[in-house]
Design an enzyme around this catalytic site. Structure first.
Site, PDB file in Angstrom:
ATOM      1  N   CYS A 151       0.822  -1.219   0.000  1.00 36.54           N
ATOM      2  CA  CYS A 151       0.000   0.000   0.000  1.00 36.54           C
ATOM      3  C   CYS A 151       0.857   1.271   0.000  1.00 36.54           C
ATOM      4  O   CYS A 151       1.599   1.519   0.952  1.00 36.54           O
ATOM      5  CB  CYS A 151      -0.937   0.005   1.203  1.00 36.54           C
ATOM      6  SG  CYS A 151      -1.968   1.476   1.296  1.00 36.54           S
ATOM      7  N   SER A 178      -4.821   8.234   5.100  1.00 37.21           N
ATOM      8  CA  SER A 178      -3.414   8.640   5.188  1.00 37.21           C
ATOM      9  C   SER A 178      -3.232  10.136   5.417  1.00 37.21           C
ATOM     10  O   SER A 178      -2.340  10.541   6.166  1.00 37.21           O
ATOM     11  CB  SER A 178      -2.662   8.205   3.922  1.00 37.21           C
ATOM     12  OG  SER A 178      -3.154   8.884   2.781  1.00 37.21           O
TER      13      SER A 178
END
Length: 222
Positions: A11, A64
């Site tokens: 990721c 994020s």
């Protein structure tokens, strides 16, 4: 140690968080999640069922960009500029980086050559914009490593594998982008943000997409 990063080996959004913490010298634990078989406890802390999720004293932060901002609020040294206008501009370029990741996903998932070429062209145009944006210095904002760099380091990592398959011309002739890519690749935090077997894991992932890129890889292997 109070920080625990819920991770996935490939990721790029997880890499952003890991790079930030490594740059700040923060100790953290990391647990990889099987996204094909997400455990119930993970779904309880990740409303979207995605990585990364950061736990701080069992309090969950997901997405994020939220994690990066939280780390800026709680951990030193800062990776954001002190100037409000620069911080706002950098947030925009972080979103620009996310749009590039979407195009990269479109590239490796493209089923036909035409669709692949369209994504190649879209990526080339965006990196041309970046070439015009970059100034002097090693990083996006000159000689200061910022949150924008944490976002683009995982992007450039894809091209380490793409370049082994073929030259798609996406980064061709972009000298400032090439220098930035090289500088980020050598950064200790960037190297440590993935496992040693990341390249082989990515190749297997790409081969299994049953896409136009997969076919190019299979021809290379035959």
């Amino acid at each position: 140690m109070t920080l625990h990063l819920m991770s996935h080996a490939l990721c790029p959004y997880v890499q952003r968080a890991a790079i930030s913490m490594l740059e700040k010298g923060v100790s953290f634990e990391r647990t990889d999640i099987d996204l094909a078989k997400k455990p119930e406890w993970f779904l309880a802390i990740s409303p979207l069922g995605k990585t990364p999720v950061l736990l701080d004293n069992q309090q969950a932060i997901f997405e994020s960009t939220a994690i990066l901002e939280y780390l800026e609020d709680t951990q030193s040294p800062p990776l954001h500029s002190k100037a409000a206008i620069t911080r706002a501009q950098h947030r925009g370029w972080i979103e620009f980086g996310s749009s590039i990741l979407n195009d990269i996903a479109g590239l490796y998932n493209a089923q036909t050559e035409d669709a692949f070429d369209q994504k190649t062209a879209a990526l080339e145009a965006k990196f041309a914009q970046l070439e015009r944006q970059l100034g002097e210095g090693a990083f996006f904002a000159g000689n200061a490593f910022t949150l924008v760099d944490t976002v683009f380091a995982p992007i450039f990592r894809y091209f380490d594998t793409f370049d082994e398959i073929a030259d798609f011309g996406i980064l061709l002739g972009k000298e400032k982008v090439a220098a930035w890519r090289k500088e980020l690749a050598a950064r200790p935090s960037v190297k440590q943000a993935v496992s040693a077997n990341y390249p082989s894991l990515l190749r297997v992932f790409l081969l299994n997409r049953n896409s136009h890129l997969s076919q190019l890889m299979k021809r290379q292997l035959s």
